[in-house]
Design an enzyme around this catalytic site. Structure first.
Site, PDB file in Angstrom:
ATOM      1  N   GLU A 126      10.390   2.049  10.616  1.00 27.13           N
ATOM      2  CA  GLU A 126      11.435   3.018   9.007  1.00 27.13           C
ATOM      3  C   GLU A 126      10.492   4.024   9.986  1.00 27.13           C
ATOM      4  O   GLU A 126       9.708   4.803   9.305  1.00 27.13           O
ATOM      5  CB  GLU A 126      11.798   3.372   8.008  1.00 27.13           C
ATOM      6  N   LYS A 175       1.165  -0.928   0.358  1.00 25.26           N
ATOM      7  CA  LYS A 175       0.249  -0.042   0.113  1.00 25.26           C
ATOM      8  C   LYS A 175       0.452   0.626  -0.245  1.00 25.26           C
ATOM      9  O   LYS A 175       1.527   1.643   1.283  1.00 25.26           O
ATOM     10  CB  LYS A 175      -0.718  -0.142   0.972  1.00 25.26           C
ATOM     11  N   CYS A 188      13.340  12.345   5.632  1.00 21.16           N
ATOM     12  CA  CYS A 188      13.583  11.893   7.111  1.00 21.16           C
ATOM     13  C   CYS A 188      14.910  12.150   8.320  1.00 21.16           C
ATOM     14  O   CYS A 188      15.129  12.318   9.014  1.00 21.16           O
ATOM     15  CB  CYS A 188      13.150  10.360   7.562  1.00 21.16           C
ATOM     16  N   GLU A 226       9.686  17.212  14.187  1.00 24.29           N
ATOM     17  CA  GLU A 226      10.123  17.062  13.134  1.00 24.29           C
ATOM     18  C   GLU A 226       9.675  18.218  12.025  1.00 24.29           C
ATOM     19  O   GLU A 226       8.383  18.853  11.863  1.00 24.29           O
ATOM     20  CB  GLU A 226       9.344  15.505  12.294  1.00 24.29           C
TER      21      GLU A 226
HETATM   22  P1  NAP Z   1       2.657   8.907   6.956  1.00 20.98           P
HETATM   23  O1  NAP Z   1       1.595   9.680   7.224  1.00 20.98           O
HETATM   24  O2  NAP Z   1       2.862   7.927   8.632  1.00 20.98           O
HETATM   25  O3  NAP Z   1       2.007   7.548   6.090  1.00 20.98           O
HETATM   26  C1  NAP Z   1       2.986   6.804   5.632  1.00 20.98           C
HETATM   27  C2  NAP Z   1       2.393   5.456   4.681  1.00 20.98           C
HETATM   28  O4  NAP Z   1       1.028   5.299   6.384  1.00 20.98           O
HETATM   29  C3  NAP Z   1       1.349   5.979   3.489  1.00 20.98           C
HETATM   30  O5  NAP Z   1       0.805   5.397   3.101  1.00 20.98           O
HETATM   31  C4  NAP Z   1      -0.044   6.312   4.287  1.00 20.98           C
HETATM   32  O6  NAP Z   1      -0.848   5.799   3.902  1.00 20.98           O
HETATM   33  C5  NAP Z   1      -0.262   5.658   5.297  1.00 20.98           C
HETATM   34  N1  NAP Z   1      -0.988   5.821   6.366  1.00 20.98           N
HETATM   35  C6  NAP Z   1      -1.670   7.242   7.017  1.00 20.98           C
HETATM   36  N2  NAP Z   1      -2.509   7.198   8.378  1.00 20.98           N
HETATM   37  C7  NAP Z   1      -2.057   5.276   8.662  1.00 20.98           C
HETATM   38  C8  NAP Z   1      -3.479   4.510   9.210  1.00 20.98           C
HETATM   39  N3  NAP Z   1      -3.234   5.453  10.110  1.00 20.98           N
HETATM   40  N4  NAP Z   1      -2.929   3.268   9.500  1.00 20.98           N
HETATM   41  C9  NAP Z   1      -2.150   2.993   8.473  1.00 20.98           C
HETATM   42  N5  NAP Z   1      -1.531   3.460   7.464  1.00 20.98           N
HETATM   43  C10 NAP Z   1      -1.396   4.881   7.233  1.00 20.98           C
HETATM   44  O7  NAP Z   1       3.540   9.566   6.576  1.00 20.98           O
HETATM   45  P2  NAP Z   1       4.196  10.210   5.259  1.00 20.98           P
HETATM   46  O8  NAP Z   1       3.833  11.813   5.675  1.00 20.98           O
HETATM   47  O9  NAP Z   1       3.447  10.065   4.218  1.00 20.98           O
HETATM   48  O10 NAP Z   1       5.702  11.098   5.621  1.00 20.98           O
HETATM   49  C11 NAP Z   1       6.848  11.310   5.895  1.00 20.98           C
HETATM   50  C12 NAP Z   1       6.974  10.442   7.332  1.00 20.98           C
HETATM   51  O11 NAP Z   1       7.828   9.438   6.931  1.00 20.98           O
HETATM   52  C13 NAP Z   1       8.216  11.515   8.036  1.00 20.98           C
HETATM   53  O12 NAP Z   1       7.942  11.306  10.265  1.00 20.98           O
HETATM   54  C14 NAP Z   1       9.682  10.944   7.959  1.00 20.98           C
HETATM   55  O13 NAP Z   1      10.071  11.222   8.783  1.00 20.98           O
HETATM   56  C15 NAP Z   1       9.104   9.380   7.789  1.00 20.98           C
HETATM   57  N6  NAP Z   1      10.151   8.589   6.844  1.00 20.98           N
HETATM   58  C16 NAP Z   1      10.704   7.972   7.668  1.00 20.98           C
HETATM   59  C17 NAP Z   1      11.751   6.750   6.307  1.00 20.98           C
HETATM   60  C18 NAP Z   1      13.250   6.217   7.177  1.00 20.98           C
HETATM   61  O14 NAP Z   1      13.494   5.630   6.178  1.00 20.98           O
HETATM   62  N7  NAP Z   1      13.009   5.966   8.887  1.00 20.98           N
HETATM   63  C19 NAP Z   1      12.203   7.373   5.345  1.00 20.98           C
HETATM   64  C20 NAP Z   1      10.783   8.332   4.510  1.00 20.98           C
HETATM   65  C21 NAP Z   1      10.067   8.948   5.441  1.00 20.98           C
HETATM   66  P3  NAP Z   1      -1.920   7.904   2.643  1.00 20.98           P
HETATM   67  O15 NAP Z   1      -0.589   9.038   2.882  1.00 20.98           O
HETATM   68  O16 NAP Z   1      -1.979   7.332   1.819  1.00 20.98           O
HETATM   69  O17 NAP Z   1      -2.860   8.739   3.990  1.00 20.98           O
END
Ligand code: NAP
Length: 474
Positions: A241, A166, A275, A376
């Site tokens: 991650e 997903k 991130c 962040e």
């Molecule tokens: P996010 O809101 O947590 O979303 C990540 C994924 O989870 C997306 O596919 C999102 O779908 C889905 N999602 C959202 N709510 C969910 C729920 N309640 N249950 C299950 N899945 C859910 O994060 P983002 O805004 O896309 O990405 C930014 C974050 O990712 C930042 O905090 C960044 O630091 C972190 N990140 C970490 C790494 C690493 O390697 N450590 C790498 C890249 C990014 P939708 O977008 O379709 O809602």
């Protein structure tokens, strides 16, 4: 969506918007609970045959994926830029690392060694082997819409797992292109399945299923914690991650030019939406003014605009919420005494009116009580913080729930070891703003995550350890 080797459309569709221009880049069908359950069932059915293939046969599929990715390099980079905004230079880099992940894990799959252990009894023989965990669910973010998928699917497929992916609905088109490649190279039906849609119903179906043996997630710490809790009911293996709040420390003995160039690279790649981006730039008080001056010169010279234009270094943010969050942190810092050394506003007028552009920003005199010092920051804002001693800066750098990437600049060899050992982070770059590569384990400690992706560690989370003890006749 792509389930059991077939493309499926539904009546409910979602437009994917280019954040630089507001144009519709493409449209995807929305999946829900029922489609996700079908995807899980098809992955379960495909698992025995896929995991039963000789490793050379599985590896051959991965090599075919690599060859197609190579052919499509330019098309994929342009799609990444169009669907999430990063500069075409950053997007090309992402396609390169996607290819590298498939290559690396195709090679690692041949080295999944077991071991034979001396037994206490003369009539016993003990073997320890590793086997694929089974059906894996992968949930990925929009900020690396292709390579985060590769970092999960390449090791999973290489060792014999089957997958339900997903991706983020903010930027799902790169995932669709990758699955077109899987289809073209003839990956067997059900081995990799793609569902796109609202997170709630899809994630619930994945997390409730006993057939899904593992969840591999990249995204925010907030959502990661929800998934860890949900995984308890079926005791799934988890790889997380999550978010970061990287300190970037410049000691008084550092090579200033190198540190300034590194700060720009670490802070402004993908408009600060990574991130591992520098989030707190600590500068020793003796060199603070000079460092701030040189960084300000670089930041004010950056070109901002549609990432497809080769001349631009910084593209837009992903959406209005991202602009609001970044601007809120900037306003909070200013209200609490930070100095705006450059930027500090949303960009408007001309080409900027159509997209979500924030001016690259440099803040001086940032202090602990400001939001930007502990939340962040997912945007192009560089906060400068003065420090006075090594001990003090290590304590301040570690004073966060996050522990993903950290950086410091020094020319003192002893300090290099001392500081590196004391930073509570999964990754440390010393005079290196990009200590990440396919050969090395990527991941965090504390609330930045569990497990590692890449390196020889990258396959471990997709494998179970199996003991076989044989009693023989002597
Ligand atoms: P996010 O809101 O947590 O979303 C990540 C994924 O989870 C997306 O596919 C999102 O779908 C889905 N999602 C959202 N709510 C969910 C729920 N309640 N249950 C299950 N899945 C859910 O994060 P983002 O805004 O896309 O990405 C930014 C974050 O990712 C930042 O905090 C960044 O630091 C972190 N990140 C970490 C790494 C690493 O390697 N450590 C790498 C890249 C990014 P939708 O977008 O379709 O809602």
């Amino acid at each position: 969506m792509y389930i059991n080797g077939a493309w499926i459309r539904t009546d409910e569709t979602l437009d994917v918007i280019n954040p630089a221009t507001g144009e519709v880049v493409g449209q995807v069908s929305m999946s829900g609970r029922e489609e996700t359950k079908r995807a899980i069932a098809s992955a379960k059915e495909a698992f025995p045959a896929w995991s039963g293939l000789a490793v050379d046969e599985r590896v051959a599929y991965l090599h075919r994926i690599v060859a197609k990715l190579e052919q499509d390099r330019d098309k994929l980079a342009r799609l990444i830029t169009r669907e999430m905004g990063k500069s075409i230079h950053n997007a090309r880099y992402e396609v390169g690392s996607t290819i590298a992940f498939f290559q690396w894990f195709a090679e690692e799959a041949r080295r999944l060694y077991g071991r034979s252990v001396p037994a206490s009894a003369a009539n016993k023989r003990i073997m320890v082997n590793r086997q694929p965990v089974g059906v894996v669910s992968a949930i990925t973010p929009w900020n690396f819409p292709l390579s985060m998928i590769a970092r999960k699917l390449a090791p999973a497929l290489a060792v014999g797992c089957t997958v339900v992916l997903k991706p983020s609905k903010e930027a799902p088109l790169s995932a669709v292109e990758l699955f077109k490649i899987f289809d073209e190279i003839g990956l067997p039906n059900g081995v990799a399945n793609l569902v796109i849609g609202s997170s709630g119903p899809i994630a619930n179906a994945l997390m409730e299923s006993r057939d899904v043996r593992k969840i591999s997630f990249t995204g925010s710490t907030e959502v990661g914690k929800v998934l860890i809790r949900q995984s308890a009911d079926t005791v799934k293996r988890v790889s997380m991650e999550l978010g970061g709040h990287a300190p970037f420390i410049v000691f008084e003995d550092a090579d200033l030019d190198l540190a300034v160039t590194g700060a720009v690279q670490s802070k402004f790649a993908s408009a600060g939406q990574q991130c591992v981006c520098a989030n707190r730039i600590y500068v020793h008080h003796e060199i603070y003014e000079e460092f701030a001056k040189r960084l300000q010169e670089k930041v004010s010279a950056m070109s901002i605009g549609d990432g497809l234009d080769e001349a631009n270094q910084i593209g837009p943010l992903i959406n209005q919420d991202a602009i609001d969050k970044v601007h809120d942190q900037v306003e909070d810092a200013i209200a609490k005494g930070a100095a705006v050394l450059y930027g500090g506003t949303r960009l408007t007028g001309g080409q900027y009116d159509k997209g979500f552009f924030y001016c690259p920003t440099l803040l001086g005199d940032v202090k602990e009580g400001m939001k930007i010092a502990h939340e962040e920051t997912f945007g192009p804002v560089a906060p400068l913080i003065r420090f006075f001693s090594e001990e003090e800066v290590i304590r301040r750098a570690n004073d966060t729930e996050y522990g993903l990437a950290s950086y410091f600049y020094t020319n003192d060899l002893s300090r290099m070891y001392r500081v590196s050992e004391k930073l509570d982070y999964g990754m440390v770059g010393v005079n290196d703003p990009a200590p990440f590569s396919v050969q090395a384990p990527f991941g965090g400690v504390k609330e930045s995550g569990l497990g590692r992706e890449g390196g020889c560690e990258g396959v471990e989370d997709y494998l179970d350890v199996k003991l076989t003890s044989v009693q023989i006749r002597l």
